[in-house]
Scaffold this motif. Structure first.
Motif, PDB file in Angstrom:
ATOM      1  N   GLU A  87       0.831  -1.209   0.000  1.00 17.21           N
ATOM      2  CA  GLU A  87       0.000   0.000   0.000  1.00 17.21           C
ATOM      3  C   GLU A  87       0.871   1.266   0.000  1.00 17.21           C
ATOM      4  OE1 GLU A  87      -3.736   1.590   2.767  1.00 17.21           O
ATOM      5  OE2 GLU A  87      -2.949  -0.434   3.012  1.00 17.21           O
ATOM      6  N   TYR A  88       1.982   1.213   0.751  1.00 10.95           N
ATOM      7  CA  TYR A  88       2.901   2.365   0.840  1.00 10.95           C
ATOM      8  C   TYR A  88       4.294   1.923   0.408  1.00 10.95           C
ATOM      9  CZ  TYR A  88      -0.843   4.036   3.921  1.00 10.95           C
ATOM     10  OH  TYR A  88      -2.050   4.392   4.442  1.00 10.95           O
ATOM     11  N   PRO A  89       4.504   1.761  -0.907  1.00  9.60           N
ATOM     12  CA  PRO A  89       5.748   1.130  -1.370  1.00  9.60           C
ATOM     13  C   PRO A  89       7.010   1.926  -1.035  1.00  9.60           C
ATOM     14  CG  PRO A  89       4.399   1.883  -3.226  1.00  9.60           C
ATOM     15  CD  PRO A  89       3.578   2.080  -2.010  1.00  9.60           C
ATOM     16  N   THR A  90       6.859   3.209  -0.736  1.00  8.81           N
ATOM     17  CA  THR A  90       8.072   4.000  -0.455  1.00  8.81           C
ATOM     18  C   THR A  90       8.336   4.121   1.046  1.00  8.81           C
ATOM     19  OG1 THR A  90       6.818   6.063  -0.416  1.00  8.81           O
ATOM     20  CG2 THR A  90       7.724   5.371  -2.552  1.00  8.81           C
ATOM     21  N   ALA A  91       7.564   3.429   1.867  1.00  7.27           N
ATOM     22  CA  ALA A  91       7.773   3.554   3.315  1.00  7.27           C
ATOM     23  C   ALA A  91       9.057   2.842   3.743  1.00  7.27           C
ATOM     24  CB  ALA A  91       6.581   2.971   4.074  1.00  7.27           C
ATOM     25  N   TYR A  92       9.651   3.327   4.826  1.00 12.00           N
ATOM     26  CA  TYR A  92      10.816   2.660   5.431  1.00 12.00           C
ATOM     27  C   TYR A  92      10.299   1.564   6.369  1.00 12.00           C
ATOM     28  CZ  TYR A  92      15.392   2.151   7.693  1.00 12.00           C
ATOM     29  OH  TYR A  92      16.593   1.667   8.153  1.00 12.00           O
ATOM     30  N   VAL A  93      10.968   0.412   6.335  1.00 11.43           N
ATOM     31  CA  VAL A  93      10.565  -0.667   7.238  1.00 11.43           C
ATOM     32  C   VAL A  93      11.501  -0.660   8.449  1.00 11.43           C
ATOM     33  CG1 VAL A  93      10.170  -3.132   7.505  1.00 11.43           C
ATOM     34  CG2 VAL A  93       9.713  -2.028   5.311  1.00 11.43           C
ATOM     35  N   GLY A  94      10.920  -0.376   9.596  1.00  9.68           N
ATOM     36  CA  GLY A  94      11.736  -0.227  10.795  1.00  9.68           C
ATOM     37  C   GLY A  94      11.917  -1.538  11.540  1.00  9.68           C
ATOM     38  N   SER A  95      13.159  -1.796  11.998  1.00  9.77           N
ATOM     39  CA  SER A  95      13.418  -2.908  12.910  1.00  9.77           C
ATOM     40  C   SER A  95      13.860  -2.322  14.243  1.00  9.77           C
ATOM     41  CB  SER A  95      14.534  -3.807  12.366  1.00  9.77           C
ATOM     42  OG  SER A  95      15.094  -4.560  13.439  1.00  9.77           O
ATOM     43  N   ALA A  96      13.390  -2.928  15.320  1.00  8.96           N
ATOM     44  CA  ALA A  96      13.713  -2.411  16.652  1.00  8.96           C
ATOM     45  C   ALA A  96      15.177  -2.625  17.014  1.00  8.96           C
ATOM     46  CB  ALA A  96      12.814  -3.060  17.696  1.00  8.96           C
ATOM     47  N   TYR A  97      15.866  -3.544  16.304  1.00  6.13           N
ATOM     48  CA  TYR A  97      17.275  -3.772  16.668  1.00  6.13           C
ATOM     49  C   TYR A  97      18.186  -4.038  15.468  1.00  6.13           C
ATOM     50  CZ  TYR A  97      15.202  -8.498  16.819  1.00  6.13           C
ATOM     51  OH  TYR A  97      14.493  -9.633  16.530  1.00  6.13           O
ATOM     52  N   ASP A  98      17.673  -4.711  14.430  1.00  5.41           N
ATOM     53  CA  ASP A  98      18.573  -5.154  13.356  1.00  5.41           C
ATOM     54  C   ASP A  98      18.707  -4.092  12.266  1.00  5.41           C
ATOM     55  OD1 ASP A  98      20.303  -6.724  11.989  1.00  5.41           O
ATOM     56  OD2 ASP A  98      18.861  -8.283  11.429  1.00  5.41           O
ATOM     57  N   ASP A  99      19.353  -2.988  12.597  1.00  2.25           N
ATOM     58  CA  ASP A  99      19.414  -1.831  11.709  1.00  2.25           C
ATOM     59  C   ASP A  99      20.608  -0.994  12.171  1.00  2.25           C
ATOM     60  OD1 ASP A  99      19.073   0.852  10.773  1.00  2.25           O
ATOM     61  OD2 ASP A  99      16.910   0.571  10.561  1.00  2.25           O
ATOM     62  N   PRO A 100      21.541  -0.670  11.267  1.00  2.02           N
ATOM     63  CA  PRO A 100      22.721   0.118  11.683  1.00  2.02           C
ATOM     64  C   PRO A 100      22.349   1.460  12.319  1.00  2.02           C
ATOM     65  CG  PRO A 100      23.038  -0.800   9.478  1.00  2.02           C
ATOM     66  CD  PRO A 100      21.611  -1.085   9.846  1.00  2.02           C
ATOM     67  N   TRP A 101      21.271   2.068  11.872  1.00  2.00           N
ATOM     68  CA  TRP A 101      20.866   3.348  12.464  1.00  2.00           C
ATOM     69  C   TRP A 101      20.354   3.172  13.896  1.00  2.00           C
ATOM     70  CZ3 TRP A 101      17.820   5.237   7.532  1.00  2.00           C
ATOM     71  CH2 TRP A 101      18.747   5.743   6.609  1.00  2.00           C
ATOM     72  N   VAL A 102      19.733   2.028  14.151  1.00  3.15           N
ATOM     73  CA  VAL A 102      19.297   1.716  15.518  1.00  3.15           C
ATOM     74  C   VAL A 102      20.522   1.590  16.426  1.00  3.15           C
ATOM     75  CG1 VAL A 102      18.360  -0.164  16.948  1.00  3.15           C
ATOM     76  CG2 VAL A 102      17.069   0.652  14.960  1.00  3.15           C
ATOM     77  N   ILE A 103      21.504   0.861  15.937  1.00  4.48           N
ATOM     78  CA  ILE A 103      22.730   0.646  16.722  1.00  4.48           C
ATOM     79  C   ILE A 103      23.430   1.986  16.965  1.00  4.48           C
ATOM     80  CG2 ILE A 103      24.990  -0.486  16.717  1.00  4.48           C
ATOM     81  CD1 ILE A 103      23.650  -2.687  14.914  1.00  4.48           C
ATOM     82  N   GLU A 104      23.501   2.787  15.919  1.00  3.57           N
ATOM     83  CA  GLU A 104      24.131   4.106  16.035  1.00  3.57           C
ATOM     84  C   GLU A 104      23.383   4.984  17.048  1.00  3.57           C
ATOM     85  OE1 GLU A 104      25.794   6.989  12.618  1.00  3.57           O
ATOM     86  OE2 GLU A 104      23.600   6.865  12.689  1.00  3.57           O
ATOM     87  N   GLY A 105      22.055   4.952  16.978  1.00  2.00           N
ATOM     88  CA  GLY A 105      21.259   5.736  17.936  1.00  2.00           C
ATOM     89  C   GLY A 105      21.537   5.297  19.365  1.00  2.00           C
ATOM     90  N   ASN A 106      21.537   3.994  19.591  1.00  2.00           N
ATOM     91  CA  ASN A 106      21.776   3.477  20.936  1.00  2.00           C
ATOM     92  C   ASN A 106      23.205   3.748  21.415  1.00  2.00           C
ATOM     93  OD1 ASN A 106      19.167   2.503  21.044  1.00  2.00           O
ATOM     94  ND2 ASN A 106      19.719   0.464  20.302  1.00  2.00           N
ATOM     95  N   SER A 107      24.114   3.920  20.466  1.00  5.27           N
ATOM     96  CA  SER A 107      25.517   4.156  20.862  1.00  5.27           C
ATOM     97  C   SER A 107      25.663   5.472  21.632  1.00  5.27           C
ATOM     98  CB  SER A 107      26.436   4.153  19.637  1.00  5.27           C
ATOM     99  OG  SER A 107      26.298   5.357  18.892  1.00  5.27           O
ATOM    100  N   THR A 108      24.676   6.382  21.500  1.00  7.70           N
ATOM    101  CA  THR A 108      24.783   7.639  22.261  1.00  7.70           C
ATOM    102  C   THR A 108      24.737   7.393  23.766  1.00  7.70           C
ATOM    103  OG1 THR A 108      22.374   8.007  22.103  1.00  7.70           O
ATOM    104  CG2 THR A 108      23.770   9.066  20.434  1.00  7.70           C
TER     105      THR A 108
END
Lengths: 314, 314
Positions: free
Chosen positions: A132-153
């Motif tokens: 339905e929303y082909p351009t949406a980002y699919v978020g993972s609560a942990y398996d994502d480099p940006w998640v890891i980077e965010g938590n690194s703060t």
């Protein structure tokens, strides 16, 4: 130019998150016979460390819409981050979710997609929404480099405070611990990172022993519901397999006892998953004795009934 | 020289206390329909704002021993302040005190003097101890200029943070509110100070109406046990009678509801007395609407059983 842009985004992230709350309790340390300081994310925006990851993902993604399956802290965190950054969030939740959790996500302005998980899996529903929303980002609560980077703060804050030999934090999908390892490696710090995992959901400890990702065969019904993940994520494993110093497996009764101790001796309301760190110190004190230890409390969102059931010791 | 010495002592006090913990919860503000920020002393040393007063008293008194009657937060605070400053504390407690409270005072290194209050009043026992230790300082939890001065450091922090129109804090003996008024007057601030008092222990509100100190005739058994004081102190009254903007009387059910709301929406463990501020906002929202309000949480020391009894809504 790219370095500058990265710096700007990191600064923006550090300003967007609430600094962790430091709690020193001599009475708690005395009972543990270990010098423990708590870094509590219970007062973080949306009540858990997940906001660090969520804000980073939502600010870095080019898309203006994110779809993710979460019945818990990540959903609330994504919802609020999207509200702050003017983007849209669709949170897929099981139809059996507690009303308070559904309400919390909605209050932060996200769309809740209630799915009857007896009929359709949550990831299946996410896939449908992507059609339905082909351009949406699919978020993972942990398996994502940006998640890891965010938590690194959070790791940055622990290293900046200084003086710690060890940090011990809950392990579910590995998003938090991999963020802490990343921060330590990036800073060239000698800070060691230990994971604390429920004994009955010990896939990460087994993975570390096996040298490869091992999955839980069924969802382990530990009281530490934030650690009921099927396995470590790929991105997390890549960092943890050589970066983590060890994982302590904590039986359910020690998780409960640690929650009670933090209530009585440190005046903290912590969610069961967040009691894993102190629980680990209780289970293997010899690992931590004579060290200066930082225990991460990952969040404080817990239903009053569950909390009091644990507090009553029954 | 005296000014310099005073400055040094104030600096020492500000360094000895833990800065208050700021908690902004949009979900709590939304439910109250008032813009509320919490200043929580639940993570202060010994778990309550009383440490500010206790440290100030123990550092300013010339004596090396203090005797005080306290079954609660002031006793723990004096015990720890004496331990920090190398002085002796004797805390007179009723023989019926909960063992956890006796243990807490002892853990901080004080001598606990258990008195059978059926036979002898606590103040009578203090007088006896003074015969034994004639040079000891007699500590009061509220009616003492050094107590008020110590508590005023919380007012300083609230004024330094800035942006608040009103601060609302629990009233028992008036030690905290008089400290807040003192800070506001000293800084020439427009910050208004409101008290929040249990309706069933409303001696301070009645005193303000009568223009003189009115005492409770019997100890009022409010759930907010920190406000079970017989009356305002003389030193507190001298500041409050013209300095406080008003006192809101909070029924027991609102105290309980406020505690629950802070647990659910702000992830805080607060003691019942500390729920008075948010309770006051619930009772008289028109006083606070369209203002920026700081609610003081005075401490977090509460027995698990009492806490869960309130949380369960029964």
């Amino acid at each position: 130019m790219q370095a500058e842009m990265k710096m700007d985004l990191n600064d923006q992230l550090r300003q967007a998150v609430r600094p962790t709350t430091w709690v020193e309790s001599p009475r708690l340390s005395k009972r543990l016979d270990v010098d423990v300081t708590i870094a509590s994310e219970s007062l973080q925006h949306t009540g858990s460390f997940k906001y660090r990851a969520a804000y980073n993902v939502v600010s870095r993604m080019e898309q203006d819409r994110i779809v993710t399956a979460s019945s818990g802290n990540f959903g609330q965190a994504i919802a609020r981050a999207c509200a702050e950054l003017g983007k849209q969030a669709i949170i897929v939740m099981p139809h059996t979710s507690a009303q308070v959790k559904v309400d919390a996500v909605r209050e932060y302005g996200a769309t809740v997609d209630l799915t009857d998980v007896r009929v359709k899996g949550r990831q299946e529903r996410v896939a449908e929404l992507l059609e339905e929303y082909p351009t949406a980002y699919v978020g993972s609560a942990y398996d994502d480099p940006w998640v890891i980077e965010g938590n690194s703060t959070l790791g940055d804050e622990i290293i900046e405070r200084g003086g710690f030999d060890i940090v011990v934090a809950p392990v579910g999908g590995g998003g938090l611990t991999s963020g802490l390892v990343l921060a330590s490696q990036r800073a060239g710090s000698s800070l060691e990172v230990f994971g604390a995992e429920p004994l009955m959901a010990n896939d990460a400890a087994r993975s570390l022993r096996a040298g490869e990702i091992i999955k839980n065969e069924v969802e382990p019904m530990t009281i530490a519901d934030g650690a009921r993940t099927p396995s470590l994520g790929q991105h997390n494993w890549a960092i943890l397999k050589d970066g983590i110093s060890g994982i302590v497996e904590v039986p359910e009764d020690k998780i409960r006892e640690a929650l009670r101790m933090m209530f009585v001796y440190a005046n903290l309301k912590v969610e069961p998953t967040s009691a894993l760190g102190v629980g680990a110190v209780m289970v293997q004190p010899e690992l931590f004795r004579d060290k200066k230890v930082c225990c991460v409390v990952s969040g404080g969102n817990v239903d009053p009934d569950v909390f009091c059931e644990i507090l009553s010791g029954s």
